[in-house]
Design a protein around this motif. Structure first.
Motif, PDB file in Angstrom:
ATOM      1  N   ARG A  13     -81.202 165.418 110.514  1.00  0.00           N
ATOM      2  CA  ARG A  13     -81.328 166.567 110.010  1.00  0.00           C
ATOM      3  C   ARG A  13     -82.430 167.471 110.828  1.00  0.00           C
ATOM      4  O   ARG A  13     -82.332 168.721 111.075  1.00  0.00           O
ATOM      5  N   SER A  14     -83.326 166.806 110.849  1.00  0.00           N
ATOM      6  CA  SER A  14     -84.665 167.564 111.333  1.00  0.00           C
ATOM      7  C   SER A  14     -84.582 167.715 112.918  1.00  0.00           C
ATOM      8  O   SER A  14     -84.897 168.693 113.448  1.00  0.00           O
ATOM      9  N   LEU A  15     -83.853 166.811 113.553  1.00  0.00           N
ATOM     10  CA  LEU A  15     -83.515 167.153 115.243  1.00  0.00           C
ATOM     11  C   LEU A  15     -82.573 168.067 115.202  1.00  0.00           C
ATOM     12  O   LEU A  15     -82.975 168.766 116.300  1.00  0.00           O
ATOM     13  N   ASN A  16     -81.637 168.316 114.282  1.00  0.00           N
ATOM     14  CA  ASN A  16     -80.596 169.451 114.687  1.00  0.00           C
ATOM     15  C   ASN A  16     -81.476 170.563 114.318  1.00  0.00           C
ATOM     16  O   ASN A  16     -81.033 171.570 114.931  1.00  0.00           O
ATOM     17  N   ASP A  17     -82.257 170.840 113.428  1.00  0.00           N
ATOM     18  CA  ASP A  17     -82.958 171.877 113.186  1.00  0.00           C
ATOM     19  C   ASP A  17     -83.769 172.392 114.301  1.00  0.00           C
ATOM     20  O   ASP A  17     -83.919 173.629 114.524  1.00  0.00           O
ATOM     21  N   ALA A  18     -84.420 171.375 114.965  1.00  0.00           N
ATOM     22  CA  ALA A  18     -85.138 171.502 116.042  1.00  0.00           C
ATOM     23  C   ALA A  18     -84.638 172.037 117.482  1.00  0.00           C
ATOM     24  O   ALA A  18     -84.979 172.806 118.202  1.00  0.00           O
ATOM     25  N   THR A  19     -83.300 171.399 117.624  1.00  0.00           N
ATOM     26  CA  THR A  19     -82.710 171.544 118.876  1.00  0.00           C
ATOM     27  C   THR A  19     -81.558 172.382 118.892  1.00  0.00           C
ATOM     28  O   THR A  19     -81.055 172.888 120.008  1.00  0.00           O
ATOM     29  N   GLY A  20     -80.860 172.637 117.702  1.00  0.00           N
ATOM     30  CA  GLY A  20     -79.622 173.349 117.686  1.00  0.00           C
ATOM     31  C   GLY A  20     -78.231 172.603 118.035  1.00  0.00           C
ATOM     32  O   GLY A  20     -77.280 172.946 117.986  1.00  0.00           O
ATOM     33  N   PHE A  21     -78.749 171.071 118.251  1.00  0.00           N
ATOM     34  CA  PHE A  21     -77.358 170.368 118.436  1.00  0.00           C
ATOM     35  C   PHE A  21     -76.730 169.832 117.264  1.00  0.00           C
ATOM     36  O   PHE A  21     -77.639 169.801 116.260  1.00  0.00           O
ATOM     37  N   SER A  22     -75.661 169.430 117.198  1.00  0.00           N
ATOM     38  CA  SER A  22     -74.972 168.730 116.048  1.00  0.00           C
ATOM     39  C   SER A  22     -74.921 167.380 116.078  1.00  0.00           C
ATOM     40  O   SER A  22     -73.750 166.549 116.218  1.00  0.00           O
ATOM     41  N   ASN A  73     -86.428 147.839 107.533  1.00  0.00           N
ATOM     42  CA  ASN A  73     -87.967 148.525 107.054  1.00  0.00           C
ATOM     43  C   ASN A  73     -87.912 149.953 107.102  1.00  0.00           C
ATOM     44  O   ASN A  73     -88.894 150.438 107.033  1.00  0.00           O
ATOM     45  N   THR A  74     -86.604 150.376 106.883  1.00  0.00           N
ATOM     46  CA  THR A  74     -86.493 152.089 106.530  1.00  0.00           C
ATOM     47  C   THR A  74     -85.748 152.144 105.111  1.00  0.00           C
ATOM     48  O   THR A  74     -85.162 151.456 104.666  1.00  0.00           O
ATOM     49  N   LYS A  75     -85.950 153.370 104.744  1.00  0.00           N
ATOM     50  CA  LYS A  75     -85.516 153.661 103.538  1.00  0.00           C
ATOM     51  C   LYS A  75     -83.798 154.234 103.803  1.00  0.00           C
ATOM     52  O   LYS A  75     -83.690 154.529 105.129  1.00  0.00           O
ATOM     53  N   PRO A  76     -82.778 153.921 103.131  1.00  0.00           N
ATOM     54  CA  PRO A  76     -81.524 154.365 103.204  1.00  0.00           C
ATOM     55  C   PRO A  76     -81.330 155.848 104.008  1.00  0.00           C
ATOM     56  O   PRO A  76     -80.309 155.742 104.495  1.00  0.00           O
ATOM     57  N   SER A  77     -82.024 156.634 103.431  1.00  0.00           N
ATOM     58  CA  SER A  77     -81.644 158.295 103.771  1.00  0.00           C
ATOM     59  C   SER A  77     -82.422 158.453 105.251  1.00  0.00           C
ATOM     60  O   SER A  77     -82.508 159.513 105.549  1.00  0.00           O
ATOM     61  N   PHE A  78     -83.365 157.466 105.781  1.00  0.00           N
ATOM     62  CA  PHE A  78     -84.223 157.729 106.765  1.00  0.00           C
ATOM     63  C   PHE A  78     -83.434 158.251 107.938  1.00  0.00           C
ATOM     64  O   PHE A  78     -83.623 159.242 108.287  1.00  0.00           O
ATOM     65  N   ARG A  79     -82.116 157.747 108.322  1.00  0.00           N
ATOM     66  CA  ARG A  79     -81.481 158.141 109.481  1.00  0.00           C
ATOM     67  C   ARG A  79     -81.026 159.554 109.267  1.00  0.00           C
ATOM     68  O   ARG A  79     -80.896 160.460 110.228  1.00  0.00           O
ATOM     69  N   ALA A 136     -91.287 163.824 116.808  1.00  0.00           N
ATOM     70  CA  ALA A 136     -91.392 165.158 115.889  1.00  0.00           C
ATOM     71  C   ALA A 136     -90.454 165.055 114.769  1.00  0.00           C
ATOM     72  O   ALA A 136     -90.752 165.225 113.374  1.00  0.00           O
ATOM     73  N   ALA A 137     -89.179 164.777 115.023  1.00  0.00           N
ATOM     74  CA  ALA A 137     -88.190 164.522 114.005  1.00  0.00           C
ATOM     75  C   ALA A 137     -88.511 163.161 112.997  1.00  0.00           C
ATOM     76  O   ALA A 137     -88.106 163.438 111.812  1.00  0.00           O
ATOM     77  N   CYS A 138     -88.974 162.316 113.549  1.00  0.00           N
ATOM     78  CA  CYS A 138     -89.143 160.980 112.708  1.00  0.00           C
ATOM     79  C   CYS A 138     -90.398 161.540 111.870  1.00  0.00           C
ATOM     80  O   CYS A 138     -90.309 161.112 110.630  1.00  0.00           O
ATOM     81  N   ALA A 139     -91.235 162.145 112.320  1.00  0.00           N
ATOM     82  CA  ALA A 139     -92.627 162.462 111.559  1.00  0.00           C
ATOM     83  C   ALA A 139     -92.312 163.221 110.279  1.00  0.00           C
ATOM     84  O   ALA A 139     -92.588 163.137 109.419  1.00  0.00           O
ATOM     85  N   ALA A 140     -91.493 164.156 110.640  1.00  0.00           N
ATOM     86  CA  ALA A 140     -90.936 165.260 109.835  1.00  0.00           C
ATOM     87  C   ALA A 140     -90.152 164.409 108.771  1.00  0.00           C
ATOM     88  O   ALA A 140     -90.174 164.760 107.400  1.00  0.00           O
ATOM     89  N   ALA A 141     -89.208 163.321 109.019  1.00  0.00           N
ATOM     90  CA  ALA A 141     -88.559 162.677 107.884  1.00  0.00           C
ATOM     91  C   ALA A 141     -89.365 161.499 107.297  1.00  0.00           C
ATOM     92  O   ALA A 141     -89.186 161.638 106.110  1.00  0.00           O
ATOM     93  N   ASN A 142     -90.337 161.158 107.844  1.00  0.00           N
ATOM     94  CA  ASN A 142     -91.313 160.248 107.221  1.00  0.00           C
ATOM     95  C   ASN A 142     -92.157 161.194 106.095  1.00  0.00           C
ATOM     96  O   ASN A 142     -92.412 160.359 105.086  1.00  0.00           O
ATOM     97  N   GLU A 143     -92.453 162.202 106.532  1.00  0.00           N
ATOM     98  CA  GLU A 143     -93.281 163.121 105.404  1.00  0.00           C
ATOM     99  C   GLU A 143     -92.485 163.621 104.509  1.00  0.00           C
ATOM    100  O   GLU A 143     -92.699 163.415 103.107  1.00  0.00           O
ATOM    101  N   ARG A 144     -90.864 163.911 104.782  1.00  0.00           N
ATOM    102  CA  ARG A 144     -90.206 163.989 103.763  1.00  0.00           C
ATOM    103  C   ARG A 144     -90.066 163.114 102.763  1.00  0.00           C
ATOM    104  O   ARG A 144     -89.522 163.276 101.580  1.00  0.00           O
TER     105      ARG A 144
END
Length: 458
Positions: free
Chosen positions: A244-253, A233-239, A50-58
């Motif tokens: 950022r998306s994962l932290n928003d979803a889970t509350g972890f840092s 095969n990814t953009k520099p800001s992908f990770r 889910a976090a990767c999909a959000a990143a890819n859309e962004r």
């Protein structure tokens, strides 16, 4: 049945299955463990998807409709609606590719149906090109283990805190119960039963702190690093966007790995957590064995405490009550030590750019966490809170202990006390009686001396 094709050819798949061809091939190949990958790891992979999909859309790499359909599919899985769709054996491809593709296929098929397609319709939502876009098992799977362990760590903290409180409660309750200490299983200087339980509480606190410190390193994750951690095969800001998306979803840092290649090759962070869990298990082994010894008897053992009776102890001896909860905890802790041994060996068995024992590491970490969570709760509720002291037995053991000799050294002298110990063993009289009979001290003087044994000297 439906027919799906890949580069190896066509295969039949049950029409009702949400998984696809890769999963079907894995089901044919792997069954050594006879046990499926823990759902904690499966669900953690789903959260990463889910976090990767959000990143890819962004980043403009995935259209909004597919992204939303993938998110809704992830929500269904996380709600437990499709737990039976993840049947892959633990012992599989060493990176976890089989389970990873299992997740990709289930998400893709659920999303495809959401968008009007059918299961197996790769043109609508493709498990590799869309769900897995910019990702590799080599980083997704270990990142999922880290996420699963951090979630389980919360549960373990929640189980350890009441156990610590239970030991502290007993420490206060037994604060004035004097008894003989023992070293080498022989009489030693006196302690209170409360001091012993206070030590157990502190040991559990320290064990929890060790696990928490080890778990901090799990916040560094390599997702988005792709095959070897370089982020090919990814953009520099992908990770950064994924995290950022994962932290928003889970509350972890979570943070992006400082060195993507290192975190792909080395599983030492997970080994450190496992080692901390092992130390908790060893402390629990020691404590439960202490409780069994102190409760031994009831007539021919130490008998200083009474454990709660939870079941009849024997099929042939009427009235026998066994320390069953402590024995169950013993076995649980031994299993955790075994899990750690497997994890430790697996951490050292990576080659070059990848560790190929990830499913084993993840499954054993999840098992160890869950065992310790349940064991801590069981001990707190079924054992520690119900422990009672036999104060008279403790007092008798205290007064008859050869360990009292140490307290007499400053007042009477080492050599004379040694003679008294031998005389006591021969006559059956305790040291207190002999000291008073020989008028080496008055009774008030002796009582003051004995009471000092329980005063803290910090």
């Amino acid at each position: 049945m439906r027919i799906e094709k890949d580069s190896m050819g066509p295969i039949e798949i049950p029409e009702e299955a949400w998984y696809g061809i890769h999963t079907s091939r894995s089901l044919d190949n792997f069954d050594a463990a006879g046990e499926t990958l823990p759902l904690e790891i499966v669900h953690a992979i789903v959260r990463l998807k889910a976090a990767c999909a959000a990143a890819n859309e962004r980043l403009g790499l995935l259209d909004k409709d597919r992204c939303q359909a993938i998110h809704r599919a992830c929500e269904q899985i996380l709600a437990g609606r499709h737990d039976d769709q993840f049947p892959i054996d633990i012992f599989q491809s060493g990176s976890g590719t089989s389970s990873h593709m299992n997740v990709n296929e289930v998400i893709a098929n659920l999303a495809a149906v959401e968008l009007g397609g059918k299961p197996g319709d790769r043109t609508t939502v493709h498990p590799n090109d869309h769900v897995n876009k910019g990702q590799s098992t080599n980083n997704v799977f270990p990142s999922a283990i880290r996420l699963a362990c951090l979630q389980l760590h919360r549960g373990l903290q929640g189980a350890l805190e009441p156990l610590v409180a239970a030991f502290e409660k007993k420490a206060e309750e037994f604060a004035n119960v004097a008894k003989s200490g023992r070293t080498h299983l022989q009489d030693a200087v006196p302690v209170t039963l409360g001091q012993e339980f206070g030590a157990y509480a502190r040991a559990m606190q320290k064990a929890g702190c060790r696990i928490a410190m080890a778990a901090e390193n799990l916040r560094e994750i390599g997702v988005g690093g792709n095959a070897v951690g370089t982020g090919i095969n990814t953009k520099p800001s992908f990770r950064e966007t994924i995290v950022r998306s994962l932290n928003d979803a889970t509350g972890f840092s979570f943070t992006v790995a400082e060195n993507g290649i290192e975190i792909t090759q080395f599983m030492s962070d997970m080994g450190q957590v496992s080692a901390a869990l092992r130390l908790l298990a060893l402390d629990l082994l020691k404590i439960t064995n202490d409780l069994r010894l102190m409760a031994s008897g009831p007539n021919t053992g130490l008998g200083e405490i009474r454990l709660p009776a939870v079941e009849p102890g024997s099929s042939i001896m009427p009235g026998k009550i066994n320390p069953s909860i402590c024995e169950a905890a013993n076995m649980a802790c031994v299993q955790v030590v075994g899990c750690d041994a497997a994890i430790a060996m697996a951490c050292g068995l990576g080659q070059l750019e990848l560790n190929t024992h990830l499913p084993l590491i993840g499954a054993n970490l999840v098992k160890a966490f869950n065992i310790l969570i349940r064991t801590s709760r069981m001990l707190e509720k079924k054992c520690v809170l119900g422990i009672q002291a036999d104060e008279q037995r403790c007092r008798n053991n205290f007064e008859n202990s050869a360990g009292l000799a140490t307290l007499l050294n400053p007042a009477v002298g080492y050599d004379r006390v040694a003679v008294l110990v031998k005389e006591g063993l021969a006559s059956g009289k305790n040291l207190k009686t002999l000291v008073l009979e020989k008028k080496l001290m008055s009774e008030p003087e002796l009582e003051r001396l004995l009471s000092k044994a329980f005063e803290p000297n910090l």
